[in-house]
Design a protein around this motif. Structure first.
Motif, PDB file in Angstrom:
ATOM      1  N   ILE A 241      70.839  28.920  28.486  1.00 50.53           N
ATOM      2  CA  ILE A 241      72.152  29.367  28.002  1.00 50.53           C
ATOM      3  C   ILE A 241      72.227  29.265  26.486  1.00 50.53           C
ATOM      4  CG2 ILE A 241      74.637  28.865  28.052  1.00 50.53           C
ATOM      5  CD1 ILE A 241      74.188  27.784  30.927  1.00 50.53           C
ATOM      6  N   PHE A 242      71.773  28.144  25.959  1.00 50.63           N
ATOM      7  CA  PHE A 242      71.832  27.912  24.516  1.00 50.63           C
ATOM      8  C   PHE A 242      71.012  28.948  23.749  1.00 50.63           C
ATOM      9  CE2 PHE A 242      70.296  25.676  20.648  1.00 50.63           C
ATOM     10  CZ  PHE A 242      71.527  25.480  20.040  1.00 50.63           C
ATOM     11  N   GLY A 243      69.875  29.349  24.311  1.00 53.41           N
ATOM     12  CA  GLY A 243      69.031  30.360  23.661  1.00 53.41           C
ATOM     13  C   GLY A 243      69.751  31.682  23.477  1.00 53.41           C
ATOM     14  N   GLN A 244      70.613  32.026  24.450  1.00 51.53           N
ATOM     15  CA  GLN A 244      71.362  33.281  24.372  1.00 51.53           C
ATOM     16  C   GLN A 244      72.619  33.154  23.510  1.00 51.53           C
ATOM     17  OE1 GLN A 244      69.965  36.155  25.571  1.00 51.53           O
ATOM     18  NE2 GLN A 244      68.311  34.666  25.829  1.00 51.53           N
ATOM     19  N   HIS A 289      63.087  37.921  23.621  1.00 46.95           N
ATOM     20  CA  HIS A 289      62.070  36.983  23.130  1.00 46.95           C
ATOM     21  C   HIS A 289      62.618  35.551  23.137  1.00 46.95           C
ATOM     22  CE1 HIS A 289      59.687  40.430  22.095  1.00 46.95           C
ATOM     23  NE2 HIS A 289      60.596  40.880  21.248  1.00 46.95           N
ATOM     24  N   ALA A 290      63.892  35.416  22.796  1.00 50.83           N
ATOM     25  CA  ALA A 290      64.522  34.090  22.817  1.00 50.83           C
ATOM     26  C   ALA A 290      64.535  33.526  24.238  1.00 50.83           C
ATOM     27  CB  ALA A 290      65.941  34.172  22.264  1.00 50.83           C
ATOM     28  N   LEU A 295      62.311  29.585  28.127  1.00 55.77           N
ATOM     29  CA  LEU A 295      61.512  29.209  29.290  1.00 55.77           C
ATOM     30  C   LEU A 295      60.372  28.281  28.889  1.00 55.77           C
ATOM     31  CD1 LEU A 295      61.203  32.593  31.261  1.00 55.77           C
ATOM     32  CD2 LEU A 295      62.511  30.568  31.940  1.00 55.77           C
ATOM     33  N   TYR A 296      59.704  28.631  27.804  1.00 58.31           N
ATOM     34  CA  TYR A 296      58.572  27.817  27.339  1.00 58.31           C
ATOM     35  C   TYR A 296      59.046  26.430  26.898  1.00 58.31           C
ATOM     36  CZ  TYR A 296      53.947  26.897  25.430  1.00 58.31           C
ATOM     37  OH  TYR A 296      52.693  26.358  25.203  1.00 58.31           O
ATOM     38  N   ALA A 297      60.148  26.408  26.146  1.00 55.03           N
ATOM     39  CA  ALA A 297      60.690  25.137  25.657  1.00 55.03           C
ATOM     40  C   ALA A 297      61.107  24.223  26.801  1.00 55.03           C
ATOM     41  CB  ALA A 297      61.881  25.395  24.731  1.00 55.03           C
TER      42      ALA A 297
END
Length: 353
Positions: A241-244, A289-290, A295-297
């Motif tokens: 959520i934070f990434g978006q 990309h974010a 997902l990776y983080a």
């Protein structure tokens, strides 16, 4: 009647004082609890670190590059000292000379590769630099070959085991430096490619700690007993959520999307809103990309921390250093960033550009 009123008033005042005292005792007990003391200290220092990072971001890419170099130099020093003590390597002849010579060679190769890749069009205009530009990799390998030969020639029977241990340990540390200079490559591609993954990893770490602190019950992994499934899952969801939230905000500003702030660079389509008529929404292509970085983080980066935890337990230490109060050393705070920086660099150069 008046006496009864006075008695009841004095009684209620006494009860209030007792109640206030019990509240004070409760707060005192909470503050004296090592778990809460650690949380408060980590929170205060964490906020100061966020403030410092925000101020450095305002400087632009040069400030971020300088920050990365300082962090990883300090990290190398921490890891070197830990290894010297854990494996008794201080008795190895010229152990510091060996360490910093290898560090210089890796610096020359990795940093030089990134500089020549990004600024070849500028460097090629200077004839004195053409030799280093054209033969950079060969020069780097020859420097390493000289180092290798000198290392073999100075082997001593009494120190064979420790000399080879030092050799292997230093090469393991070079993974940290690969990550360092790939971080610089990410910054040169546009600060957003560095800031977003770094912030996502930090956010995930904080979220895992908070969810684990308040809701943690089931242990996640043996080598890191403070990690819980509740923290892992809670951090996973909130990081997505934070990434978006953070990515569309940063896409609006050239200071983040351009390699060098203030030089009139033109935003690519990645940082321009695209409307999807079917869903009747408009998003920045960078948000995809974010999402990948989120997902990776959440799923991969924590294993850098697990690896570091296992290593610390193997050699019997709690932290890699005491650079950051409440957090330990530089590596304790940035262990999850090492693989992430490398992934983002390879992702950018393989998929994005």
């Amino acid at each position: 009647m008046q006496r009864n009123i006075k008695k009841s008033n004095s009684k209620s005042l006494g009860e209030k004082e007792t109640e206030d005292k019990s509240h004070i005792d409760q707060y005192a007990n909470i503050l004296s609890d090592p778990k809460w003391k650690s949380l408060i200290l980590r929170t205060i220092i964490g906020l100061l670190l966020i403030l410092t990072f925000s101020l450095i971001i305002k400087i632009g890419p040069i400030g971020l590059v300088f920050l990365v170099i300082v962090i990883f130099l300090r990290g190398f020093q921490e890891l070197s000292n830990v290894g010297y003590d854990a494996f008794s390597l201080r008795t190895v002849p010229h152990y510091k000379t060996i360490s910093y010579t290898l560090l210089f060679i890796f610096n020359y190769f990795i940093l030089g590769s990134i500089i020549f890749e990004k600024f070849a069009h500028i460097i090629s205009k200077h004839k004195s630099m053409l030799f280093f530009l054209n033969y950079h990799k060969l020069i780097s390998f020859n420097l390493y070959t000289i180092f290798f030969i000198i290392f073999v020639l100075q082997l001593q029977k009494a120190h064979y085991r420790k000399q080879y241990t030092l050799f292997a340990y230093l090469h393991m540390l070079m993974l940290v430096y690969v990550s360092c200079y790939m971080s610089i490559g990410n910054i040169l591609s546009g600060s957003i490619w560095f800031i977003v993954p770094v912030v996502l990893v930090v956010f995930n770490d904080i979220a895992a700690y908070v969810f684990g602190f308040f809701f943690g019950r089931k242990k996640l992994i043996e080598i890191s007993p403070n990690k819980t499934w509740e923290g892992f899952v809670g951090a996973f969801v909130t990081t997505l959520i934070f990434g978006q939230i953070i990515s569309p905000f940063m896409c609006q500003y050239e200071i983040f999307t351009c390699p060098i702030w203030g030089h009139g660079c033109q935003n690519s389509r990645l940082f321009q809103r695209k409307k999807f008529d079917y869903f009747e929404i408009s998003v920045y292509p960078f948000q995809l990309h974010a999402f990948i970085f989120s997902l990776y983080a959440s799923l991969i980066a924590p294993f850098g921390g697990f690896f570091a935890s296992g290593f610390k337990r193997a050699i019997g230490i709690k932290d890699f250093g005491n650079t950051i109060p409440g957090h330990g050393g530089i590596i304790d705070r940035f262990d999850c960033q090492i693989l992430t920086n490398i992934f983002v660099y390879l992702y950018i150069n393989s998929i994005v550009f």
